[in-house]
Design a protein around this motif. Structure first.
Motif, PDB file in Angstrom:
ATOM      1  N   THR A   1      54.623 108.052   9.002  1.00  0.00           N
ATOM      2  CA  THR A   1      54.669 106.734   8.348  1.00  0.00           C
ATOM      3  C   THR A   1      56.042 106.126   8.472  1.00  0.00           C
ATOM      4  N   GLU A   2      57.061 106.932   8.217  1.00  0.00           N
ATOM      5  CA  GLU A   2      58.441 106.440   8.345  1.00  0.00           C
ATOM      6  C   GLU A   2      58.739 106.034   9.789  1.00  0.00           C
ATOM      7  N   ALA A   3      58.253 106.836  10.747  1.00  0.00           N
ATOM      8  CA  ALA A   3      58.474 106.513  12.161  1.00  0.00           C
ATOM      9  C   ALA A   3      57.822 105.191  12.530  1.00  0.00           C
TER      10      ALA A   3
ATOM     11  N   ARG B   1      66.518 110.502  17.410  1.00  0.00           N
ATOM     12  CA  ARG B   1      65.071 110.557  17.176  1.00  0.00           C
ATOM     13  C   ARG B   1      64.616 111.927  16.694  1.00  0.00           C
TER      14      ARG B   1
ATOM     15  N   PRO C   1      59.900 109.662  18.076  1.00  0.00           N
ATOM     16  CA  PRO C   1      60.302 110.455  16.910  1.00  0.00           C
ATOM     17  C   PRO C   1      59.744 111.882  17.000  1.00  0.00           C
TER      18      PRO C   1
ATOM     19  N   SER D   1      52.588 113.398   7.386  1.00  0.00           N
ATOM     20  CA  SER D   1      52.209 112.016   7.092  1.00  0.00           C
ATOM     21  C   SER D   1      53.427 111.169   6.746  1.00  0.00           C
ATOM     22  N   ASP D   2      54.327 111.702   5.920  1.00  0.00           N
ATOM     23  CA  ASP D   2      55.536 110.955   5.548  1.00  0.00           C
ATOM     24  C   ASP D   2      56.391 110.677   6.777  1.00  0.00           C
ATOM     25  N   PHE D   3      56.522 111.678   7.649  1.00  0.00           N
ATOM     26  CA  PHE D   3      57.339 111.502   8.848  1.00  0.00           C
ATOM     27  C   PHE D   3      56.738 110.444   9.761  1.00  0.00           C
TER      28      PHE D   3
ATOM     29  N   HIS E   1      57.349 102.665  10.680  1.00  0.00           N
ATOM     30  CA  HIS E   1      58.020 101.523  10.062  1.00  0.00           C
ATOM     31  C   HIS E   1      59.517 101.527  10.322  1.00  0.00           C
ATOM     32  N   GLY E   2      59.940 102.470  11.177  1.00  0.00           N
ATOM     33  CA  GLY E   2      61.377 102.615  11.407  1.00  0.00           C
ATOM     34  C   GLY E   2      61.967 101.651  12.385  1.00  0.00           C
TER      35      GLY E   2
ATOM     36  N   ARG F   1      64.546 115.068  14.182  1.00  0.00           N
ATOM     37  CA  ARG F   1      64.804 115.498  12.811  1.00  0.00           C
ATOM     38  C   ARG F   1      64.418 116.961  12.675  1.00  0.00           C
TER      39      ARG F   1
END
Length: 304
Positions: free
Chosen positions: A299-301, A269, A231, A295-297, A303-304, A271
């Motif tokens: 974290t999302e990666a 992959r 990512p 952090s959001d990116f 759990h993606g 963004r």
């Protein structure tokens, strides 16, 4: 206490471990900077990550070496290995952002890489979307002359008077961003090399400055964006720095061209986030917001 060195690679690399919780994250500064410039962002990120910032070769307290992209990436891999950082995320600012993108291309196992406006400066007319080629060439020649003048000035040893003026400028800029002036002074002083006559030289040295400009001028990041198998987030500036105002047309055209090239990259992959109201100094302008974006990116990666 001085920051420690990792000396097991080709060039000794200084680092600062800000601590924090796992997982690990490498934080990379921009050209002419050093790890101390990232203290505020590091302190924000350490709430969720073990943050390690480095002085890139030729900067801060790290050793000198030729600027070859692969060798600089090797420096970072050596640091990660020496500190036991398991598959670190990589976040870089400007030049550090370019390295983050190249790291993503080279390390498919990376949990995520983030480039904070990591675009080389415009250097060719074809990089300026919508501008007449002749007008673009003239404007770029004028911009190069400005950069040449800045590089020449930085290559000269700083007298006590010039150093005092530079430090005053750092304090004024810190106040402009609502930052602690002492932090900005400390970051500036980290790149100073005392001379025998009482004056100071600035790192990176003139030779490395030339090599950096050449390396960035010839760098095409589109293959890295296309080939990345981890990512990768690009956070793009949307506004000019005050110093860029005389060349506002050039930078607006360059931002358009960057966006057009990114729109043509087919990689799920990748963004891209255009950060409204942010300039190339986004790390100084909005460190808490950027830490949240990173952090959001990541974290999302995860759990993606």
């Amino acid at each position: 206490m001085p920051d420690p060195l990792v000396s097991s690679g080709r060039v000794p690399i200084a680092y600062r471990d800000f601590g924090g919780s796992a997982p690990s994250l490498l934080l990379l500064h921009g050209a002419g900077g050093n790890l101390a410039q990232l203290t505020t962002l590091a302190e924000e990120l350490r709430q969720a990550y073990r943050v390690v910032a480095v002085d890139l070769r030729g900067h801060g307290r790290s050793g000198d070496g030729p600027w070859r992209w692969d060798e600089v990436l090797d420096d970072l891999a050596v640091v990660a290995d020496a500190l036991g950082l398991d598959r670190p995320a990589v976040v870089g600012v400007s030049l550090g952002g370019m390295l983050a993108a190249l790291w993503a291309q080279r390390h498919p196992e990376c949990p995520g890489a983030v480039s904070l406006d990591g675009n080389p400066p415009p250097s060719r007319p074809e990089q300026l979307a919508g501008m007449d080629p002749g007008q673009a060439a003239t404007a770029l020649a004028e911009l190069r002359a400005v950069f040449d003048g800045m590089a020449a000035g930085m290559a000269e040893p700083l007298t006590a008077e010039r150093l005092a003026a530079a430090l005053a400028g750092q304090r004024a800029t810190a106040r402009r961003y609502g930052a602690d002036p002492a932090d900005w002074v400390a970051a500036f002083e980290r790149n100073l090399v005392p001379c025998d006559d009482g004056r100071n030289l600035l790192r990176p040295d003139p030779e490395l400055t030339v090599r950096l400009r050449e390396a960035m001028g010839s760098l095409d990041l589109v293959p890295a964006y296309r080939d990345a198998r981890c990512p990768l987030l690009l956070v793009l500036a949307t506004e000019d720095l005050p110093e860029q105002a005389p060349f506002s047309e050039v930078y607006a055209a360059y931002r358009r061209a960057v966006r057009e090239r990114l729109d043509a990259v087919d990689n799920p992959r990748l963004r891209v986030l255009e950060l409204a109201g942010a300039s190339h100094a986004m790390v100084a302008e909005r460190p808490a917001e950027l830490a949240a974006i990173v952090s959001d990116f990541l974290t999302e990666a995860a759990h993606g």
